[in-house]
Structure formats: C-alpha cells, structure tokens
Design a protein around this motif. Sequence first.
Motif, PDB file in Angstrom:
ATOM      1  N   GLN A 174     -12.859  -2.983  59.630  1.00  0.00           N
ATOM      2  CA  GLN A 174     -13.842  -3.877  59.124  1.00  0.00           C
ATOM      3  C   GLN A 174     -15.318  -2.327  58.810  1.00  0.00           C
ATOM      4  OE1 GLN A 174     -15.612  -6.513  61.733  1.00  0.00           O
ATOM      5  NE2 GLN A 174     -14.154  -7.969  60.815  1.00  0.00           N
ATOM      6  N   LYS A 175     -16.057  -2.610  58.248  1.00  0.00           N
ATOM      7  CA  LYS A 175     -17.396  -1.997  57.844  1.00  0.00           C
ATOM      8  C   LYS A 175     -18.294  -2.419  58.577  1.00  0.00           C
ATOM      9  CE  LYS A 175     -16.479  -0.914  53.013  1.00  0.00           C
ATOM     10  NZ  LYS A 175     -17.536  -0.854  51.318  1.00  0.00           N
ATOM     11  N   LYS A 176     -18.462  -0.622  59.171  1.00  0.00           N
ATOM     12  CA  LYS A 176     -19.979  -0.593  60.036  1.00  0.00           C
ATOM     13  C   LYS A 176     -20.871  -1.237  59.135  1.00  0.00           C
ATOM     14  CE  LYS A 176     -18.123   3.160  62.090  1.00  0.00           C
ATOM     15  NZ  LYS A 176     -18.016   4.557  62.338  1.00  0.00           N
ATOM     16  N   ARG A 177     -21.625  -1.390  59.482  1.00  0.00           N
ATOM     17  CA  ARG A 177     -23.174  -2.573  59.295  1.00  0.00           C
ATOM     18  C   ARG A 177     -24.165  -2.050  59.317  1.00  0.00           C
ATOM     19  NH1 ARG A 177     -21.972  -3.237  53.603  1.00  0.00           N
ATOM     20  NH2 ARG A 177     -20.031  -4.530  53.344  1.00  0.00           N
ATOM     21  N   TYR A 182     -24.490   9.994  62.744  1.00  0.00           N
ATOM     22  CA  TYR A 182     -22.751  10.953  62.046  1.00  0.00           C
ATOM     23  C   TYR A 182     -22.516   8.974  62.560  1.00  0.00           C
ATOM     24  CZ  TYR A 182     -19.190  13.156  61.342  1.00  0.00           C
ATOM     25  OH  TYR A 182     -17.337  13.367  60.427  1.00  0.00           O
ATOM     26  N   ASP A 183     -22.788   8.645  63.630  1.00  0.00           N
ATOM     27  CA  ASP A 183     -21.176   7.518  64.194  1.00  0.00           C
ATOM     28  C   ASP A 183     -22.267   6.356  63.648  1.00  0.00           C
ATOM     29  OD1 ASP A 183     -19.981   9.559  65.929  1.00  0.00           O
ATOM     30  OD2 ASP A 183     -21.791   9.138  67.836  1.00  0.00           O
ATOM     31  N   ALA A 184     -22.880   5.562  63.254  1.00  0.00           N
ATOM     32  CA  ALA A 184     -22.958   4.853  62.604  1.00  0.00           C
ATOM     33  C   ALA A 184     -22.715   3.656  61.469  1.00  0.00           C
ATOM     34  CB  ALA A 184     -24.168   4.756  62.457  1.00  0.00           C
ATOM     35  N   GLY A 185     -21.873   4.945  60.556  1.00  0.00           N
ATOM     36  CA  GLY A 185     -21.634   5.647  59.121  1.00  0.00           C
ATOM     37  C   GLY A 185     -20.365   5.349  58.992  1.00  0.00           C
ATOM     38  N   ASP A 186     -19.827   4.907  57.971  1.00  0.00           N
ATOM     39  CA  ASP A 186     -18.275   4.657  57.388  1.00  0.00           C
ATOM     40  C   ASP A 186     -18.118   6.152  56.787  1.00  0.00           C
ATOM     41  OD1 ASP A 186     -17.284   2.160  58.500  1.00  0.00           O
ATOM     42  OD2 ASP A 186     -18.213   1.624  56.730  1.00  0.00           O
TER      43      ASP A 186
END
Length: 254
Positions: free
Chosen positions: A36-39, A184-188
């Motif tokens: 799943q994509k991070k949102r 950095y950790d929050a994105g795809d």
Amino acid sequence: MKKICFRLAVLLLMGLLMQACAGREAKVYPAAPKPQKKRLAAMGHTIQAGAFARVENAVRLTEKLKGQGLPATYFRAADGLFKVRFGNFTTKESALLRAQSLRQAGVIEEYYIVLPEDSAAAKRSQYGTDYLRESLVKTAHDFIGVPYLWGGISADSGFDCSGLTMTVYQLNGLDLPRHSRTQYDAGDSIAREDLQKGDLVFFDTRGRGKVSHVGIYIGAGRFIHAPSSGKKIRIDALSSDYYARRFVGAKTYL
C-alpha cells in the motif's frame, strides 16, 4: 512375450499415474498483495496571522507561538508580505477559540481561519494530482531568496531544509513530518528517473551514511532547498557534482 507383457505393464502404470495426476487439483497460490502507498495525513483547520514586510518579524511571531506549544510556520504570500500559520485543529470552532484566546492575550492581532477544503490537497480529487504538484512547486518558488530562519531570528542561526519542505507541504494541506529523516521514512521510494514535481530528494551532506538534507524537486533535474547557514533558499541541479555524489534517494507522497 515377456517384452510385450513388460510394455503393457509400463503402459498400465503410466496410465494410472496420469489418471492420478489428472484427478488431483492443482494448488493455487494467491498473488502477493501489492504494498500500500504511504499517505500523509491531511491538515485540519489552521490559523493565519500577521502581515509583515520583514521576515524577522514573522520569525518572532513564529517563535512566540511555538512557546505557546503551537507548531507554527511562516511564508511569503502572493502580496509579498510574510504571514504565519499555526495549529492543526479538527474543527473550525476549536481553531476560533484558540485564536480568540491568543488575541486576548496579546500574542496575535488579526487572524484568519484556513479551512481544510481550501487547500490544494483537498482539491486534488477535482483537479488531479498534477494540480497539487504544480501548487507545491509554486509554493516552493515563493521562498526563493528568502532567508529561511527556522531556528531563530538572525542569519547566523542557520536555515532548516526540512522546515522548508514541511512548510511547503503543510501550506498545501498535507502534514509532512518535521525532520528530514522522518520525511524520508514517510514517503514511497522512487527511482531518480521517475521523479515528478513536488517529490522530495534526499542527501547525505555529512558523510555519515544517513539522510541529513532534503529539497523539493521542481522538474528538469532541479530542486529548491535551504542549503546551509548563511545562504538563502535557492535552486540547484541534481547533476551538480556536490549533490550528485551525496544523493541518497527520492520519495513521493502523492
């Protein structure tokens, strides 16, 4: 005769094996689920206050609001004045109550409640993701040349690259984390050749094998960032020797 019997036995055995295989159902393995994509969470109601000709005054108000426990950011509006936004309230009523109490305490004067539905992120469903990407780039462009004094009110206090990226995203209705490593950790993750406007690019500028710098990609191999203490927000090329050697990766949030 023996050869014929042997051949018949072999054929009979093969027939039995084929029948057994035909009767056995093939095991079906379910397809691996797509990650799943991070949102990013959407911003709620925010308060806008101040209209300053000098950036130092916007910084002072920002720091004063932080002292009240309110995350605040400042930006240069279309009219050229520096304004401050702060808070992230679930309802308009709670934002109004907080703004009124701050006004009574003399912390702010005039204010305006920014509604979530007015943000570029909220309008993405109507106008598409490209609209949001262009809005992110336009917001970042408005900071070019601004001495981004996130940590204080003097140029010596230094610029904050992740404060810039967070502000740009929050002004467009997306709650990006505060620090470059958490951003950095929050994105795809995306390949460098797949970068699109509004994505973030990350660098290791300290040579420690960790993310320490971030900028906003604006297309054509360029990005906007707050370089370092004593320098104003500007555009640089990913292909420049300095940043090409320190490039860590790229992330998308859209």
